[in-house]
Design an enzyme around this catalytic site. Sequence first.
Site, short mmCIF file in Angstrom:
data_model
loop_
_atom_site.label_atom_id
_atom_site.label_comp_id
_atom_site.label_asym_id
_atom_site.label_seq_id
_atom_site.Cartn_x
_atom_site.Cartn_y
_atom_site.Cartn_z
N SER A 27 40.78 8.05 25.15
CA SER A 27 39.43 7.55 24.86
C SER A 27 39.49 6.29 24.00
O SER A 27 38.77 5.31 24.27
CB SER A 27 38.62 8.63 24.14
OG SER A 27 38.41 9.75 24.97
N ARG A 50 35.36 5.06 15.81
CA ARG A 50 35.17 6.51 15.86
C ARG A 50 33.73 6.86 16.18
O ARG A 50 33.47 7.86 16.87
CB ARG A 50 35.62 7.17 14.55
CG ARG A 50 35.57 8.70 14.60
CD ARG A 50 36.52 9.34 13.64
NE ARG A 50 37.91 9.13 14.00
CZ ARG A 50 38.58 9.86 14.88
NH1 ARG A 50 37.98 10.86 15.52
NH2 ARG A 50 39.85 9.61 15.12
N HIS A 53 33.49 6.41 19.82
CA HIS A 53 34.17 7.55 20.45
C HIS A 53 33.27 8.78 20.47
O HIS A 53 33.24 9.54 21.44
CB HIS A 53 35.46 7.85 19.69
CG HIS A 53 36.17 9.08 20.15
ND1 HIS A 53 36.09 10.28 19.47
CD2 HIS A 53 36.97 9.31 21.22
CE1 HIS A 53 36.82 11.18 20.11
NE2 HIS A 53 37.36 10.63 21.16
#
Length: 220
Positions: A27, A50, A53
Amino acid sequence: MQGGGCVVDNVTLQFQEMRPHEIEKKSFEIIEKELGDTKLDPVQEPIIKRVIHTTADFDYVENLCFSKGAVTTMQDAIRSGACIVTDTQMAKAGINKKELAKYGGEVFCFMGDEDVAAAAKKNGSTRAAASMEKAAAMGQKFIFVVGNAPTALIQLYELMQKGRVSPWGIIGVPVGFVNVTEAKELILGVEVPYIVAKGRKGGSNVAAAICNALLYAMAD
């Protein structure tokens, strides 16, 4: 591991079975590729990636706002044993408490407390606002992490204006349509270190992702 497939509307979809850490690695590789030539501040980069993500939303490249030195200041606070107060049990559940505990900190959420419910009813406020009041009354410096309720940010701002609370930092990412952007704008004007998602987007998952990104960057 072997791959697999399933049939949807008479079309066979193939997929590769992967372990969780492999999925995360892949990812982040996709995120890196899709960011292309986008230049990110190296200190802010782990937080932004993040959050992307977590949400699959690249708008956070532009939406996340960081006050000067916010990341390092909050990380220094965590190293000093700072605790976190959040406005949802979901955010509390998502924050890596084991990593935080390495530095002596813990996560609090007062939303379900009976005294908070009673105070909210008595004052005609939301539980989120009452939970900020409870945190302020503890006389302790916290990192405040708001992922759902703009009323928590508004109350926190008013408490700061009255000198009743002095946060180590504020992560302000409530999601929604009513008073959300306005509440975030209040925090963008304070002297306290902040990470804020401008606009309507955010959520408890984003709040937890930011906290975890701060923690994981400290461990690197």
